[in-house]
Design a protein around this motif. Structure first.
Motif, PDB file in Angstrom:
ATOM      1  N   THR A  27       0.845  -1.182   0.000  1.00  0.00           N
ATOM      2  CA  THR A  27       0.000   0.000   0.000  1.00  0.00           C
ATOM      3  C   THR A  27       0.881   1.233   0.000  1.00  0.00           C
ATOM      4  OG1 THR A  27      -1.881   1.089   1.076  1.00  0.00           O
ATOM      5  CG2 THR A  27      -0.239   0.107   2.517  1.00  0.00           C
ATOM      6  N   SER A  28       0.358   2.301  -0.541  1.00  0.00           N
ATOM      7  CA  SER A  28       1.088   3.555  -0.611  1.00  0.00           C
ATOM      8  C   SER A  28       0.715   4.406   0.599  1.00  0.00           C
ATOM      9  CB  SER A  28       0.714   4.284  -1.907  1.00  0.00           C
ATOM     10  OG  SER A  28       1.419   5.480  -1.997  1.00  0.00           O
ATOM     11  N   HIS A  29       1.716   4.932   1.265  1.00  0.00           N
ATOM     12  CA  HIS A  29       1.505   5.731   2.461  1.00  0.00           C
ATOM     13  C   HIS A  29       2.008   7.149   2.195  1.00  0.00           C
ATOM     14  CE1 HIS A  29       1.177   6.731   6.656  1.00  0.00           C
ATOM     15  NE2 HIS A  29       2.413   7.164   6.625  1.00  0.00           N
ATOM     16  N   PRO A  30       1.197   8.186   2.508  1.00  0.00           N
ATOM     17  CA  PRO A  30       1.651   9.553   2.247  1.00  0.00           C
ATOM     18  C   PRO A  30       2.750  10.010   3.204  1.00  0.00           C
ATOM     19  CG  PRO A  30      -0.432   9.609   3.411  1.00  0.00           C
ATOM     20  CD  PRO A  30      -0.146   8.159   3.099  1.00  0.00           C
ATOM     21  N   VAL A  31       3.646  10.792   2.676  1.00  0.00           N
ATOM     22  CA  VAL A  31       4.648  11.494   3.466  1.00  0.00           C
ATOM     23  C   VAL A  31       4.320  12.975   3.300  1.00  0.00           C
ATOM     24  CG1 VAL A  31       7.101  12.030   3.745  1.00  0.00           C
ATOM     25  CG2 VAL A  31       6.384   9.712   3.089  1.00  0.00           C
ATOM     26  N   PHE A  32       4.111  13.672   4.408  1.00  0.00           N
ATOM     27  CA  PHE A  32       3.751  15.084   4.352  1.00  0.00           C
ATOM     28  C   PHE A  32       4.982  15.951   4.191  1.00  0.00           C
ATOM     29  CE2 PHE A  32      -0.105  14.342   7.355  1.00  0.00           C
ATOM     30  CZ  PHE A  32      -0.887  13.942   6.287  1.00  0.00           C
ATOM     31  N   ARG A  43       9.697  17.110   6.608  1.00  0.00           N
ATOM     32  CA  ARG A  43       8.728  16.084   6.217  1.00  0.00           C
ATOM     33  C   ARG A  43       8.276  15.307   7.443  1.00  0.00           C
ATOM     34  NH1 ARG A  43      10.072  13.493   0.370  1.00  0.00           N
ATOM     35  NH2 ARG A  43      10.109  15.455  -0.746  1.00  0.00           N
ATOM     36  N   ALA A  44       7.078  14.722   7.327  1.00  0.00           N
ATOM     37  CA  ALA A  44       6.527  13.927   8.422  1.00  0.00           C
ATOM     38  C   ALA A  44       5.887  12.663   7.853  1.00  0.00           C
ATOM     39  CB  ALA A  44       5.499  14.736   9.201  1.00  0.00           C
ATOM     40  N   VAL A  73     -10.764  26.328  15.900  1.00  0.00           N
ATOM     41  CA  VAL A  73     -10.926  25.680  17.194  1.00  0.00           C
ATOM     42  C   VAL A  73     -10.020  26.352  18.221  1.00  0.00           C
ATOM     43  CG1 VAL A  73      -9.186  23.902  16.709  1.00  0.00           C
ATOM     44  CG2 VAL A  73     -10.975  23.436  18.365  1.00  0.00           C
ATOM     45  N   ARG A  74     -10.528  26.483  19.449  1.00  0.00           N
ATOM     46  CA  ARG A  74      -9.691  26.933  20.559  1.00  0.00           C
ATOM     47  C   ARG A  74      -9.230  25.677  21.278  1.00  0.00           C
ATOM     48  NH1 ARG A  74     -11.949  30.594  24.572  1.00  0.00           N
ATOM     49  NH2 ARG A  74      -9.768  30.917  25.046  1.00  0.00           N
ATOM     50  N   ALA A  75      -7.917  25.528  21.423  1.00  0.00           N
ATOM     51  CA  ALA A  75      -7.363  24.289  21.972  1.00  0.00           C
ATOM     52  C   ALA A  75      -5.916  24.516  22.387  1.00  0.00           C
ATOM     53  CB  ALA A  75      -7.438  23.177  20.926  1.00  0.00           C
ATOM     54  N   ASP A  76      -5.336  23.472  22.982  1.00  0.00           N
ATOM     55  CA  ASP A  76      -3.906  23.501  23.301  1.00  0.00           C
ATOM     56  C   ASP A  76      -3.060  23.213  22.068  1.00  0.00           C
ATOM     57  OD1 ASP A  76      -4.512  24.014  25.935  1.00  0.00           O
ATOM     58  OD2 ASP A  76      -3.923  22.044  26.678  1.00  0.00           O
ATOM     59  N   GLY A  77      -3.697  22.702  21.021  1.00  0.00           N
ATOM     60  CA  GLY A  77      -2.953  22.391  19.817  1.00  0.00           C
ATOM     61  C   GLY A  77      -3.830  21.761  18.755  1.00  0.00           C
ATOM     62  N   LEU A  78      -3.167  21.357  17.679  1.00  0.00           N
ATOM     63  CA  LEU A  78      -3.827  20.745  16.536  1.00  0.00           C
ATOM     64  C   LEU A  78      -2.875  19.700  15.984  1.00  0.00           C
ATOM     65  CD1 LEU A  78      -6.471  21.422  14.943  1.00  0.00           C
ATOM     66  CD2 LEU A  78      -5.061  22.832  13.461  1.00  0.00           C
ATOM     67  N   VAL A  79      -3.392  18.531  15.624  1.00  0.00           N
ATOM     68  CA  VAL A  79      -2.547  17.481  15.051  1.00  0.00           C
ATOM     69  C   VAL A  79      -3.158  17.009  13.737  1.00  0.00           C
ATOM     70  CG1 VAL A  79      -3.637  15.648  16.421  1.00  0.00           C
ATOM     71  CG2 VAL A  79      -1.367  15.266  15.480  1.00  0.00           C
ATOM     72  N   VAL A  80      -2.304  16.835  12.724  1.00  0.00           N
ATOM     73  CA  VAL A  80      -2.689  16.300  11.417  1.00  0.00           C
ATOM     74  C   VAL A  80      -1.912  15.001  11.257  1.00  0.00           C
ATOM     75  CG1 VAL A  80      -2.731  16.674   8.926  1.00  0.00           C
ATOM     76  CG2 VAL A  80      -2.932  18.631  10.482  1.00  0.00           C
ATOM     77  N   ALA A  81      -2.621  13.882  11.123  1.00  0.00           N
ATOM     78  CA  ALA A  81      -1.942  12.581  11.074  1.00  0.00           C
ATOM     79  C   ALA A  81      -2.226  11.832   9.780  1.00  0.00           C
ATOM     80  CB  ALA A  81      -2.370  11.722  12.259  1.00  0.00           C
ATOM     81  N   THR A  82      -1.235  11.102   9.331  1.00  0.00           N
ATOM     82  CA  THR A  82      -1.381  10.168   8.217  1.00  0.00           C
ATOM     83  C   THR A  82      -2.064   8.908   8.758  1.00  0.00           C
ATOM     84  OG1 THR A  82       0.727   9.075   8.681  1.00  0.00           O
ATOM     85  CG2 THR A  82       0.802  11.003   7.214  1.00  0.00           C
ATOM     86  N   GLU A 139       4.524  25.699  19.112  1.00  0.00           N
ATOM     87  CA  GLU A 139       5.599  25.005  18.406  1.00  0.00           C
ATOM     88  C   GLU A 139       5.052  24.131  17.297  1.00  0.00           C
ATOM     89  OE1 GLU A 139       9.439  24.148  20.994  1.00  0.00           O
ATOM     90  OE2 GLU A 139       7.706  23.008  21.706  1.00  0.00           O
ATOM     91  N   LEU A 140       5.812  24.038  16.215  1.00  0.00           N
ATOM     92  CA  LEU A 140       5.545  23.109  15.122  1.00  0.00           C
ATOM     93  C   LEU A 140       6.381  21.867  15.384  1.00  0.00           C
ATOM     94  CD1 LEU A 140       4.522  22.319  12.248  1.00  0.00           C
ATOM     95  CD2 LEU A 140       6.581  23.470  11.367  1.00  0.00           C
ATOM     96  N   LEU A 141       5.716  20.698  15.414  1.00  0.00           N
ATOM     97  CA  LEU A 141       6.407  19.423  15.599  1.00  0.00           C
ATOM     98  C   LEU A 141       6.139  18.530  14.390  1.00  0.00           C
ATOM     99  CD1 LEU A 141       5.262  20.349  18.601  1.00  0.00           C
ATOM    100  CD2 LEU A 141       6.358  18.246  19.244  1.00  0.00           C
ATOM    101  N   LEU A 142       7.164  17.861  13.905  1.00  0.00           N
ATOM    102  CA  LEU A 142       7.048  16.894  12.814  1.00  0.00           C
ATOM    103  C   LEU A 142       7.453  15.534  13.360  1.00  0.00           C
ATOM    104  CD1 LEU A 142       8.646  18.939   9.891  1.00  0.00           C
ATOM    105  CD2 LEU A 142       6.273  18.911  10.676  1.00  0.00           C
ATOM    106  N   ASP A 143       6.534  14.585  13.313  1.00  0.00           N
ATOM    107  CA  ASP A 143       6.751  13.252  13.883  1.00  0.00           C
ATOM    108  C   ASP A 143       7.222  13.337  15.334  1.00  0.00           C
ATOM    109  OD1 ASP A 143       5.945  11.992  11.536  1.00  0.00           O
ATOM    110  OD2 ASP A 143       7.985  11.813  10.758  1.00  0.00           O
TER     111      ASP A 143
END
Length: 192
Positions: A27-32, A43-44, A73-82, A139-143
């Motif tokens: 299967t093909s998995h995206p890399v951000f 990249r992530a 959204v008001r929050a402590d953060g936001l996460v975008v996941a593959t 902060e921006l975090l990648l993986d």
């Protein structure tokens, strides 16, 4: 298919045997690819997060695509996941586990709402994230690795930069192969 798209730690021997027997499905998995204000941030493979650098500091985050704004959204953060990262931090934040090829999940982290939105998207040409109000540094975090601070004037873009070919082993992950163990179309978890 249901179930996690990874091999559990306690089953590596079974994974090797299943792969050797041809039981896997490529299967093909995206890399951000991630950028901040047009500059490459990295990249992530599993997830991209915007998180308050200090505990209990709520900020406002916006999520959008080329088609327009999805929400705020008001929050402590936001996460975008593959799909590969969806069982991790995104799930802990209230997002679903995605099957291989399902796209991406966007989930708020510790939202200041009783019924926050969670978005499941095909991987768009570009997803935009921004800090609309910060009560502390973000902060921006990648993986899971911190990359840089992000402020209200910064625009973070997440796009599919590459594809990673992975071998998905449904029976090792605890999921019946397509058609189910009895061949009648069930996707219920197997007892392996």
């Amino acid at each position: 298919p249901r179930g996690p798209p990874w091999t559990p730690r306690e089953r590596p021997g079974r994974a090797v045997a299943a792969a050797g027997a041809g039981d896997g499905r490529p299967t093909s998995h995206p890399v951000f690819g991630v950028g901040v204000d047009g500059r490459r941030a990295g990249r992530a493979v599993t997830d991209v997060s915007l998180l308050a650098a200090e505990p209990a500091r709520i900020s406002a985050f916006a999520v959008g695509t080329a088609g327009g704004r999805l929400g705020r959204v008001r929050a402590d953060g936001l996460v975008v996941a593959t799909p590969l990262g969806s069982p991790g931090y995104a799930r802990a934040a209230g997002g679903p586990v995605l099957g291989p090829g399902a796209g991406a999940v966007v989930a708020p982290v510790a939202p200041f709402a009783t019924a926050p939105d969670v978005w499941v998207l095909s991987v768009p040409p570009a997803l935009s994230l921004s800090v609309e109000r910060d009560e502390g540094p973000v902060e921006l975090l990648l993986d899971g690795e911190p990359r840089r601070r992000v402020g209200p004037d910064d625009r973070v873009t997440v796009r599919r930069a590459a594809d990673l070919s992975v071998l998905w082993l449904p029976t090792v992950a605890g999921v019946a192969p397509a058609g189910g163990p009895d061949g009648k179309g069930s996707n219920e978890s197997s007892s392996q």
